[in-house]
Design an enzyme around this catalytic site. Structure first.
Site, short mmCIF file in Angstrom:
data_model
loop_
_atom_site.label_atom_id
_atom_site.label_comp_id
_atom_site.label_asym_id
_atom_site.label_seq_id
_atom_site.Cartn_x
_atom_site.Cartn_y
_atom_site.Cartn_z
N ARG A 122 46.34 60.74 -9.00
CA ARG A 122 46.69 61.35 -10.31
C ARG A 122 47.92 60.71 -10.95
NH1 ARG A 122 45.29 66.05 -7.46
NH2 ARG A 122 43.17 66.67 -7.99
N LYS A 144 49.54 50.79 -22.80
CA LYS A 144 48.07 50.80 -22.92
C LYS A 144 47.51 50.16 -21.66
CE LYS A 144 47.14 50.80 -27.87
NZ LYS A 144 46.60 50.02 -29.01
N GLU A 186 50.58 36.07 -30.84
CA GLU A 186 51.09 37.45 -30.88
C GLU A 186 52.57 37.48 -31.29
OE1 GLU A 186 49.33 40.19 -30.48
OE2 GLU A 186 47.58 39.71 -29.26
N LYS A 228 58.11 45.65 -30.68
CA LYS A 228 57.06 46.49 -30.10
C LYS A 228 57.65 47.81 -29.60
CE LYS A 228 52.95 46.94 -27.50
NZ LYS A 228 51.79 46.36 -26.89
N GLU A 238 49.36 55.80 -30.86
CA GLU A 238 48.66 55.20 -32.00
C GLU A 238 48.00 56.23 -32.92
OE1 GLU A 238 46.92 51.39 -31.12
OE2 GLU A 238 45.58 51.55 -32.83
N ARG A 242 51.62 52.52 -34.92
CA ARG A 242 51.30 51.57 -33.84
C ARG A 242 50.14 50.66 -34.24
NH1 ARG A 242 51.48 52.31 -27.27
NH2 ARG A 242 50.70 50.22 -26.83
N ASN A 246 48.04 45.80 -34.73
CA ASN A 246 46.70 45.21 -34.77
C ASN A 246 46.51 44.27 -35.95
OD1 ASN A 246 45.94 46.68 -32.48
ND2 ASN A 246 45.46 48.47 -33.72
N HIS A 249 43.73 41.72 -35.99
CA HIS A 249 42.82 42.03 -34.89
C HIS A 249 41.41 42.43 -35.35
CE1 HIS A 249 46.38 41.71 -32.48
NE2 HIS A 249 45.74 42.04 -31.37
N HIS A 253 38.61 40.49 -33.48
CA HIS A 253 37.60 41.08 -32.60
C HIS A 253 36.19 40.65 -33.01
CE1 HIS A 253 40.62 44.26 -31.08
NE2 HIS A 253 40.59 43.21 -30.31
N HIS A 267 41.99 35.15 -27.01
CA HIS A 267 42.38 36.30 -27.83
C HIS A 267 43.52 35.95 -28.81
CE1 HIS A 267 43.15 40.39 -29.07
NE2 HIS A 267 44.42 40.25 -28.71
#
Ligand code: GLY
Length: 371
Positions: A122, A144, A186, A228, A238, A242, A246, A249, A253, A267
């Site tokens: 947990r 994340k 990035e 960040k 987010e 946040r 992206n 992105h 994607h 990426h």
């Protein structure tokens, strides 16, 4: 030369330490967090072959023992089979609630190991030691974690903040030029989304940084991580701001999906091309001057990066097919595509209010240059 960025998240606050030769100091840095002198390290085979013994020596300096599991390198590792393997291995190592898991690798390992730490008993604490530029400036910070599903990337996961991040900028010297520049996509993103003076700084200093200047590397990583951290502190899960992270992105994607998430387009390369397209779209919508996308493209080109759709090897699908691929992205909310657009360099914002025909027009023009 070392820099420390604090991520202020209350009881989940932590430091990101940035500087050369942090591997050698890993024991000293991690020891205060431990209840017993032992850690379990998840890594990949490439990173382990290059750096695992340095990490072992660094931990041993503080009397910390380490067990390690090296998973295959590459995006394919980020799914249920290797995740199950990692979690069961951690249980076999008898990792307890008070122990620490170390994620030692790029984004794939950081995301997978962080998710393993989130669900093991947990939730156990974990330390990120990111080894790629992309992981140092983006994926190791902000909590994340997760793995890919057959239905899409990063669809299974949890927010689980690390307890410490050690970004050793000397390790970046073992990256290929292509991987370094992909990570740099990035870094540029941060200047473009929220800090014009950082973009100015990158225009002046990034060539020397890419060539190996360590003080400039530390500065570039620290400024990226600070941005960040500021955004994550405002919006950890987010719900709003946040999403600015992206930038580029949505285009990226679609391009990654069209090229099979592989070697044709990394990426960070997709992020760089996506940023150029997002600025082009912003200019076509009258939000910023045409000078903005021109300046973005000029910088990416000066850095020797993939900048245009024409720089992606092989055939690409039509503009309509690319827009359809965007529709499968996580950033679709209530059926509407969310874009990050910009009013200027350093002034990005989130919107769902983008006419699809303008997106098609930008992509059709970009594809025309490929012919
Ligand atoms: N990489 C985007 C984020 O962490 O939100």
């Amino acid at each position: 030369m070392e820099r420390v960025v604090h991520v202020p998240l209350g009881s989940r606050a932590y430091d990101v330490v940035i500087g050369p030769d942090l591997l050698a100091q890993a024991g000293k840095r991690i020891a205060p967090l431990l209840k017993r002198p032992r850690v379990a390290v998840l890594s990949d085979e490439t990173v382990a072959a290059l750096h695992l013994e340095s990490l072992r020596a660094g931990l041993a300096e503080a009397g910390i023992e380490m067990e390690a599991l090296a998973l295959p390198a590459g995006e394919a590792t980020k799914g249920w089979p290797q995740f199950t393997r990692a979690v069961e291995w951690l249980l076999e190592q008898k990792i307890e609630r008070n122990d620490i898991v170390v994620a030692f690798g790029g984004g794939v390992i950081g995301d997978l190991a962080g998710f393993a730490a989130a669900v093991l008993r947990r939730g156990v604490r974990f330390v990120q030691i990111p080894t790629s530029l992309l992981a140092q400036v983006d994926s190791s910070v902000g909590g994340k974690t997760g793995i890919n599903a057959p239905q899409g990337k990063n669809l299974i996961g949890a927010f689980h903040q690390p307890t410490l991040v050690l970004a050793d900028t000397a390790i970046l010297g073992t990256l290929t030029e292509r991987d370094f520049l992909a990570g740099y996509g990035e870094v540029v993103k941060y200047g473009l989304l929220g800090d014009a003076t950082f973009f100015d700084w990158l225009e002046a200093n990034a060539p020397a940084m890419a060539a190996g200047d360590m003080a400039l590397r530390v500065e570039a990583v620290a400024r990226s991580v600070q941005m960040k951290a500021d955004i994550v502190a405002r919006d950890e899960t987010e719900q709003g701001d946040r999403a600015l992270l992206n930038l580029g992105h949505t285009f990226c994607h679609a391009l990654e999906a069209a090229t099979g998430y592989g070697d044709r387009l990394l990426h960070g390369e997709g992020v760089a091309i996506g940023c150029a397209l997002a600025f082009e779209l912003s200019a076509r919508l009258g939000l910023c001057s045409q000078e903005c996308p021109s300046r973005v493209r000029a910088h990416l080109k000066a850095m020797g990066m993939k900048t245009d759709l024409a720089d992606i090897p092989g055939d690409l699908p039509s503009a309509a097919e690319l827009v359809a691929l965007m529709g499968q992205d996580k950033k679709v909310v209530g059926g509407k595509l969310h874009f990050i657009l910009a009013r200027d360099i350093g002034e990005a914002f989130v919107t769902a209010d983008v006419p699809q025909e303008k997106v098609l027009e930008v992509l059709e023009d970009a594809l025309r240059q490929c012919a």
